[in-house]
Design a protein around this motif. Sequence first.
Motif, PDB file in Angstrom:
ATOM      1  N   LEU A 286     -11.592   7.590   4.135  1.00 57.30           N
ATOM      2  CA  LEU A 286     -10.463   6.708   4.372  1.00 57.30           C
ATOM      3  C   LEU A 286     -10.799   5.262   4.036  1.00 57.30           C
ATOM      4  O   LEU A 286     -10.026   4.563   3.371  1.00 57.30           O
ATOM      5  N   ASP A 287     -11.969   4.793   4.460  1.00 53.40           N
ATOM      6  CA  ASP A 287     -12.361   3.405   4.205  1.00 53.40           C
ATOM      7  C   ASP A 287     -12.440   3.105   2.713  1.00 53.40           C
ATOM      8  O   ASP A 287     -11.894   2.107   2.236  1.00 53.40           O
ATOM      9  N   SER A 288     -13.148   3.959   1.989  1.00 55.38           N
ATOM     10  CA  SER A 288     -13.336   3.697   0.565  1.00 55.38           C
ATOM     11  C   SER A 288     -12.036   3.854  -0.211  1.00 55.38           C
ATOM     12  O   SER A 288     -11.815   3.165  -1.207  1.00 55.38           O
ATOM     13  N   ARG A 289     -11.144   4.758   0.257  1.00 52.52           N
ATOM     14  CA  ARG A 289      -9.852   4.893  -0.409  1.00 52.52           C
ATOM     15  C   ARG A 289      -8.996   3.653  -0.191  1.00 52.52           C
ATOM     16  O   ARG A 289      -8.289   3.208  -1.092  1.00 52.52           O
ATOM     17  N   ILE A 290      -9.065   3.083   1.006  1.00 55.94           N
ATOM     18  CA  ILE A 290      -8.360   1.830   1.282  1.00 55.94           C
ATOM     19  C   ILE A 290      -8.873   0.735   0.356  1.00 55.94           C
ATOM     20  O   ILE A 290      -8.094  -0.034  -0.224  1.00 55.94           O
ATOM     21  N   LEU A 291     -10.189   0.657   0.207  1.00 51.61           N
ATOM     22  CA  LEU A 291     -10.786  -0.344  -0.680  1.00 51.61           C
ATOM     23  C   LEU A 291     -10.305  -0.143  -2.113  1.00 51.61           C
ATOM     24  O   LEU A 291      -9.959  -1.110  -2.804  1.00 51.61           O
ATOM     25  N   THR A 292     -10.263   1.113  -2.558  1.00 49.92           N
ATOM     26  CA  THR A 292      -9.763   1.422  -3.901  1.00 49.92           C
ATOM     27  C   THR A 292      -8.320   0.959  -4.066  1.00 49.92           C
ATOM     28  O   THR A 292      -7.949   0.340  -5.076  1.00 49.92           O
ATOM     29  N   CYS A 293      -7.486   1.249  -3.080  1.00 52.79           N
ATOM     30  CA  CYS A 293      -6.073   0.881  -3.153  1.00 52.79           C
ATOM     31  C   CYS A 293      -5.877  -0.632  -3.156  1.00 52.79           C
ATOM     32  O   CYS A 293      -5.034  -1.174  -3.895  1.00 52.79           O
ATOM     33  N   MET A 294      -6.643  -1.331  -2.338  1.00 51.07           N
ATOM     34  CA  MET A 294      -6.491  -2.779  -2.259  1.00 51.07           C
ATOM     35  C   MET A 294      -6.916  -3.462  -3.557  1.00 51.07           C
ATOM     36  O   MET A 294      -6.331  -4.488  -3.947  1.00 51.07           O
ATOM     37  N   THR A 295      -7.905  -2.903  -4.244  1.00 54.48           N
ATOM     38  CA  THR A 295      -8.393  -3.525  -5.473  1.00 54.48           C
ATOM     39  C   THR A 295      -7.663  -3.003  -6.715  1.00 54.48           C
ATOM     40  O   THR A 295      -7.171  -3.789  -7.533  1.00 54.48           O
ATOM     41  N   ARG A 296      -7.537  -1.709  -6.849  1.00 60.78           N
ATOM     42  CA  ARG A 296      -6.942  -1.149  -8.069  1.00 60.78           C
ATOM     43  C   ARG A 296      -5.418  -1.210  -8.082  1.00 60.78           C
ATOM     44  O   ARG A 296      -4.812  -1.391  -9.139  1.00 60.78           O
ATOM     45  N   VAL A 297      -4.802  -1.002  -6.930  1.00 62.45           N
ATOM     46  CA  VAL A 297      -3.344  -0.963  -6.865  1.00 62.45           C
ATOM     47  C   VAL A 297      -2.761  -2.322  -6.502  1.00 62.45           C
ATOM     48  O   VAL A 297      -1.836  -2.817  -7.162  1.00 62.45           O
ATOM     49  N   GLN A 298      -3.300  -2.951  -5.462  1.00 64.91           N
ATOM     50  CA  GLN A 298      -2.742  -4.221  -5.007  1.00 64.91           C
ATOM     51  C   GLN A 298      -3.292  -5.433  -5.744  1.00 64.91           C
ATOM     52  O   GLN A 298      -2.710  -6.509  -5.667  1.00 64.91           O
TER      53      GLN A 298
ATOM     54  N   MET B 157       0.812  -1.211   0.000  1.00 69.90           N
ATOM     55  CA  MET B 157       0.000   0.000   0.000  1.00 69.90           C
ATOM     56  C   MET B 157       0.852   1.271   0.000  1.00 69.90           C
ATOM     57  O   MET B 157       0.316   2.371  -0.051  1.00 69.90           O
ATOM     58  N   GLU B 158       2.169   1.094   0.018  1.00 68.82           N
ATOM     59  CA  GLU B 158       3.049   2.256  -0.147  1.00 68.82           C
ATOM     60  C   GLU B 158       2.855   2.897  -1.520  1.00 68.82           C
ATOM     61  O   GLU B 158       3.171   4.074  -1.712  1.00 68.82           O
ATOM     62  N   ALA B 159       2.327   2.123  -2.469  1.00 63.01           N
ATOM     63  CA  ALA B 159       2.083   2.650  -3.811  1.00 63.01           C
ATOM     64  C   ALA B 159       0.776   3.423  -3.894  1.00 63.01           C
ATOM     65  O   ALA B 159       0.465   4.009  -4.938  1.00 63.01           O
ATOM     66  N   CYS B 160       0.017   3.436  -2.795  1.00 62.93           N
ATOM     67  CA  CYS B 160      -1.289   4.099  -2.788  1.00 62.93           C
ATOM     68  C   CYS B 160      -1.160   5.575  -2.438  1.00 62.93           C
ATOM     69  O   CYS B 160      -0.349   5.965  -1.601  1.00 62.93           O
ATOM     70  N   ASP B 161      -1.995   6.376  -3.071  1.00 62.13           N
ATOM     71  CA  ASP B 161      -2.040   7.818  -2.815  1.00 62.13           C
ATOM     72  C   ASP B 161      -3.289   8.126  -1.995  1.00 62.13           C
ATOM     73  O   ASP B 161      -4.409   7.939  -2.467  1.00 62.13           O
ATOM     74  N   PHE B 162      -3.084   8.610  -0.762  1.00 66.58           N
ATOM     75  CA  PHE B 162      -4.211   8.970   0.100  1.00 66.58           C
ATOM     76  C   PHE B 162      -4.459  10.480   0.088  1.00 66.58           C
ATOM     77  O   PHE B 162      -5.112  11.014   0.979  1.00 66.58           O
TER      78      PHE B 162
END
Length: 254
Positions: A93-105, A61-66
């Motif tokens: 925060l919750d929905s951004r985490i979900l976005t990062c886990m699916t789109r980035v990870q 998740m270091e590749a994620c932009d919050f």
Amino acid sequence: MVLAAALALVAALAQEFADPREEARRQKQLLLETAGILPTELIVEEGRDLFYRRGPSGKTMEACDFGLGPGVLEGAAARLPRYFLDTNRVEDLDSRILTCMTRVQGFRPEQVRRSEVVALAFYIASYSTGKPIQVRLLFPQERELYALGERLFYARSGARDMGCATCHVTYVGRRAGVLPYADVLGKDKSWTNWPAYRYSNDQAWTMQDRIRACYTVIGHPGPELYSLPILALQLFMAYHANGVVVEEWPAFVR
């Protein structure tokens, strides 16, 4: 016999009308003295492990932009909800985490567990302790969602004909345990209560969970997690908390 019953009633009433903040501090201290560690600390550590776990794409998740750049967490949670160009929508925060886990990870949506999202929210939010809330309405999407959040906050519905404002504006100071969630006449410090560990039911909640629980209290079906009504209410409340310094994330509450 009568005296004993009267004393028991007085004790019960005293507990009911106790300041929830003071009671939370007392319970927190008791837990520290007996266990030596708080559940919030354990969940933050779980979130840290998840943050550095590689997903199917090989990325952490270091590749994620919050909101402040990939991997930048310092103060990021205190600026959410906000509009993100990559998804063309407002995210908390919750929905951004979900976005990062699916789109980035690369996790499939059905692979994302709610407990993992909450643990990640605890970890990321911990980097905003001591930071001021800074939520803006710069984009049309943010302004539209704010307007929806305002309508939802003051709307009365459900079996009990109640809404958010019924408890958190009308009954503030008149009913035990009711705190101002979005006092439009001043700064709302209670926004900084979430994410938090609730010792009363031994659960870790983000603001999404808190909002869903509130709908249950007023006899109204709760919005789905990550849904538009939840995002709208969060944006409205967070905007009215602008300038308030986060005392502790995650918090320890009743």
